[in-house]
Design an enzyme around this catalytic site. Structure first.
Site, mmCIF file in Angstrom:
data_model
loop_
_atom_site.group_PDB
_atom_site.id
_atom_site.type_symbol
_atom_site.label_atom_id
_atom_site.label_comp_id
_atom_site.label_asym_id
_atom_site.label_seq_id
_atom_site.Cartn_x
_atom_site.Cartn_y
_atom_site.Cartn_z
ATOM 1 N N ALA A 1 0.831 -1.210 0.000
ATOM 2 C CA ALA A 1 0.000 0.000 0.000
ATOM 3 C C ALA A 1 0.858 1.250 0.000
ATOM 4 O O ALA A 1 0.584 2.215 -0.729
ATOM 5 C CB ALA A 1 -0.925 -0.014 1.215
ATOM 6 N N TYR A 2 1.895 1.249 0.811
ATOM 7 C CA TYR A 2 2.782 2.410 0.906
ATOM 8 C C TYR A 2 3.508 2.644 -0.416
ATOM 9 O O TYR A 2 3.542 3.763 -0.937
ATOM 10 C CB TYR A 2 3.781 2.186 2.043
ATOM 11 C CG TYR A 2 4.754 3.318 2.257
ATOM 12 C CD1 TYR A 2 4.314 4.570 2.671
ATOM 13 C CD2 TYR A 2 6.122 3.123 2.068
ATOM 14 C CE1 TYR A 2 5.212 5.611 2.887
ATOM 15 C CE2 TYR A 2 7.025 4.148 2.282
ATOM 16 C CZ TYR A 2 6.567 5.388 2.684
ATOM 17 O OH TYR A 2 7.462 6.415 2.890
ATOM 18 N N ALA A 3 4.059 1.570 -0.999
ATOM 19 C CA ALA A 3 4.780 1.709 -2.268
ATOM 20 C C ALA A 3 3.839 2.152 -3.379
ATOM 21 O O ALA A 3 4.213 2.961 -4.239
ATOM 22 C CB ALA A 3 5.458 0.390 -2.639
#
Length: 247
Positions: free
Chosen positions: A154-156
């Protein structure tokens, strides 16, 4: 105060802690007037302002959720009112949440994307509307966009959106004399990065690059300050992976 008398003004979001605070210190040392943008920790923001003024800079803190377009516009307006204009914007505000895709809480996904995608667009949009000629927009991604570590999906993904925006915005600024770049740090010793990680994992990540250490906030601040400075103005539309050589 304006660029005509030699003083440049910088807005640094996420400027109260971690990498953002190191950037505030570095730009203050370079003679910028500084706006320390922060989300909620007024004490840390005040401390960042105190450090900037101790370095000889004029500085003030401004509370604004980067995803709130009204608050961000007001922050820019206050910078223009106090300092005459804005020359550099560094959007280091960000949110991290780690989980395997199969276990991801979608509320966390929405909150993460609100800050990292919408927030980046809001700040970049305001900067694109207001920056003076010779100005600079510096955004933030992560080297995980290229290393693909598990649990970082999700962060990437949110930071991949920032990287996609970078060259598009640089081209849209044609004729404005404003450069646009993104810094993509590797593992860096900030509270955001260290939180919830075991000593074993931290040591493993520190060995993942040929320099065999974690980055320090000042390492990333040097890169961001260069890109925001007149010396770095010819660098444009780039994603700079400041990660010690991590593949």
């Amino acid at each position: 105060m304006s660029i005509e008398n030699g003083t440049r003004t910088a807005i640094v979001t996420g400027g109260s802690r971690g990498i953002g605070r190191a950037i505030v210190q570095r730009l203050a040392a370079q003679g910028y007037a500084i706006v320390v943008g922060y989300a909620g920790n007024a004490d840390e923001a005040a401390a960042a302002v105190k450090e900037a003024t101790a370095a000889g800079a004029e500085a003030f803190a401004y509370q604004a959720d980067v995803a709130d377009e009204t608050a961000v516009a007001a922050m820019f307006a206050e910078a223009e009112s106090r300092f005459g204009g804005v020359d550099a914007v560094v959007n280091s505000a960000g949110r991290m949440f780690l989980a395997p895709v199969a276990e991801l809480d979608l509320d966390e996904l929405d909150a993460l994307h609100r800050t990292n995608i919408r927030g980046t667009f809001v700040v970049a949009r305001e900067a694109a509307r207001r920056l003076r000629p010779g100005g600079s927009i510096t955004l933030f991604s992560t080297s995980v966009v290229g290393t693909y570590f598990p649990t970082y999906g999700a962060y990437a993904a949110s930071k991949g959106a920032v990287e996609a925006l970078t060259m598009v915005l640089a081209r849209e600024m044609r004729g404005r004399d404003v450069n646009v770049n993104t810094v993509a740090p590797g593992p860096t010793a900030t509270d955001l990065f260290l939180d919830g990680k075991s000593e074993e994992l931290i040591a493993q990540l520190a060995q993942a690059n040929p320099l065999e250490r974690l980055g320090e906030p000042r390492d990333i601040a040097e890169v961001a300050a260069f890109l925001a400075s007149p010396a770095g103005h010819w660098v444009n539309g780039q994603v700079v992976r400041a990660n010690g050589g991590m593949v």
